[in-house]
Enzyme design. Structure first.
Site, PDB file in Angstrom:
ATOM      1  N   TYR A  24       1.640  -1.376   0.181  1.00  0.00           N
ATOM      2  CA  TYR A  24       0.092  -0.361   0.318  1.00  0.00           C
ATOM      3  C   TYR A  24       0.854   1.267   0.297  1.00  0.00           C
ATOM      4  CZ  TYR A  24      -3.926   3.057   1.423  1.00  0.00           C
ATOM      5  OH  TYR A  24      -4.171   3.766   1.766  1.00  0.00           O
TER       6      TYR A  24
ATOM      7  N   ASP B  50       7.147   0.818 -18.981  1.00  0.00           N
ATOM      8  CA  ASP B  50       6.303   1.734 -18.904  1.00  0.00           C
ATOM      9  C   ASP B  50       6.413   3.031 -17.616  1.00  0.00           C
ATOM     10  OD1 ASP B  50       3.633   3.291 -19.415  1.00  0.00           O
ATOM     11  OD2 ASP B  50       2.969   2.070 -17.888  1.00  0.00           O
TER      12      ASP B  50
ATOM     13  N   ASN C 296       4.088   5.847 -12.892  1.00  0.00           N
ATOM     14  CA  ASN C 296       4.228   4.774 -11.972  1.00  0.00           C
ATOM     15  C   ASN C 296       5.488   5.028 -10.927  1.00  0.00           C
ATOM     16  OD1 ASN C 296       2.556   3.628 -13.650  1.00  0.00           O
ATOM     17  ND2 ASN C 296       4.150   3.913 -15.653  1.00  0.00           N
TER      18      ASN C 296
END
Length: 345
Positions: free
Chosen positions: A41, A84, A89
């Protein structure tokens, strides 16, 4: 989609690094037959949110970039190509530590992929020339994306921009990249040189590893990973980038259907109508689905309109879309027919 989920989970699960998102479990719910991944998380928001609010100082930009390169280099050493890489990200954990995420486009060396021939993967602003052509990719594709990220961290913009997709693709395929120093006078020559080499059109002309790129960006000699370095010539050390200082803040609904309710902001909340992901769902006909956001910044909290249909007002003044406005205690945010008061403490 299921194949990408499984490949991404397997890729991330093979990597144990403090700056790579941990995958705990890949499974299937026996009742619903829904496949799922349990992951670390990360409540601190994305690097995209961080740099959208305020340009990074040069020292923080290079520390941030070095940490990203360290994580990507580790993935490459273990046969994983991300494909990517972009600030969306890269995220922060609760302590402000940078974590590279989202390996759902990753290629695991030695595994057969299902990308169709000619299909270009990756975000357009960060796409390598070989990706744009639909060619096979190697770790050099990630080096190219890292070069774009370095340019963006230093200048606040992308090296190749245009009015449409074709103009952006033409830049990646044909045009020489601009120098970061053209947009930021504080950018040193070695950063210019690092960007130019990372953004070389031919993969063979780029840096051999992500760590070599980090060393060049920091103007340091680059010993092989794990090799001893001298005290006078150490390689750059990845360090957690600084991010937001936690403060207690909330939005109280002054009028509207939710009048009297209070919402904690934390590190940030989205405000809108019709999407479950909104932290504050306003039953207001004049609120857009993704209407506005309030995020924590180094200067405090800031509200940003997300190009909503009816706009967002702060203290009666309409604000420009995607232009964060720093909030002070008791400022009032107007969204449709709903009025929210910003409260601290």
């Amino acid at each position: 989609m299921l194949h990408r989920l499984k490949v991404g989970a397997r890729a991330a699960a093979r990597l144990k690094h403090p700056n790579l998102q941990t995958v705990h479990y890949l499974g299937r719910d026996p009742a619903t037959l829904i496949d799922f991944v349990v992951m670390e998380y990360l409540p601190g928001g994305t690097l995209r949110q961080r740099i959208a609010l305020k340009p990074l100082p040069l020292a923080e930009a290079l520390a941030t970039f070095t940490t990203i390169c360290d994580a990507v280099d580790f993935a490459h050493q273990h046969g994983i190509i991300h494909r990517d890489l972009k600030p969306d990200n890269v995220m922060y954990d609760a302590d402000g530590k940078l974590v590279v995420t989202d390996f759902d486009l990753a290629r695991i060396t030695g595994e057969a992929g299902r990308t169709m021939a000619g299909q270009a993967m990756g975000a357009l602003l960060y796409i390598s020339p070989e990706q744009a052509r639909g060619d096979d990719v190697t770790h050099a594709t990630d080096i190219y994306a890292l070069g774009v990220i370095l340019f963006e961290l230093i200048t606040g913009r992308w090296p190749f921009m245009g009015k449409n997709e074709m103009e952006i693709l033409k830049g990646h395929l044909q045009q020489p990249p601009p120098l970061p120093s053209e947009f930021n006078a504080d950018a040193p020559p070695h950063v210019d040189e690092a960007v130019l080499r990372a953004l070389a059109k031919s993969p063979s002309d780029r840096f051999g590893t992500a760590w070599e790129l980090a060393c060049a960006a920091n103007n340091r000699p680059c010993a092989p990973r794990g090799a001893p370095t001298t005290q006078s010539d150490p390689a750059p050390t990845p360090v957690p980038a600084t991010i937001y200082v936690p403060r207690n803040a909330s939005l109280r609904v002054v009028n509207g259907p939710l009048a009297g309710q209070r919402f904690d902001i934390g590190k940030g909340v989205s405000i809108g109508f019709g999407k479950k992901k909104n932290d504050i769902h306003l039953p207001d006909d004049y609120a857009s689905r993704a209407h506005a956001r309030v995020d924590q910044t180094e200067r405090g909290y800031a509200v940003m309109d997300l190009k909503s249909a009816n706009g967002t007002k702060v203290n009666g003044q309409k604000i420009e879309p995607y232009n964060p406005v720093v909030l002070s205690a008791n400022d009032q945010i107007e969204i449709g027919e709903t009025l929210l008061a910003f409260e601290v403490g």
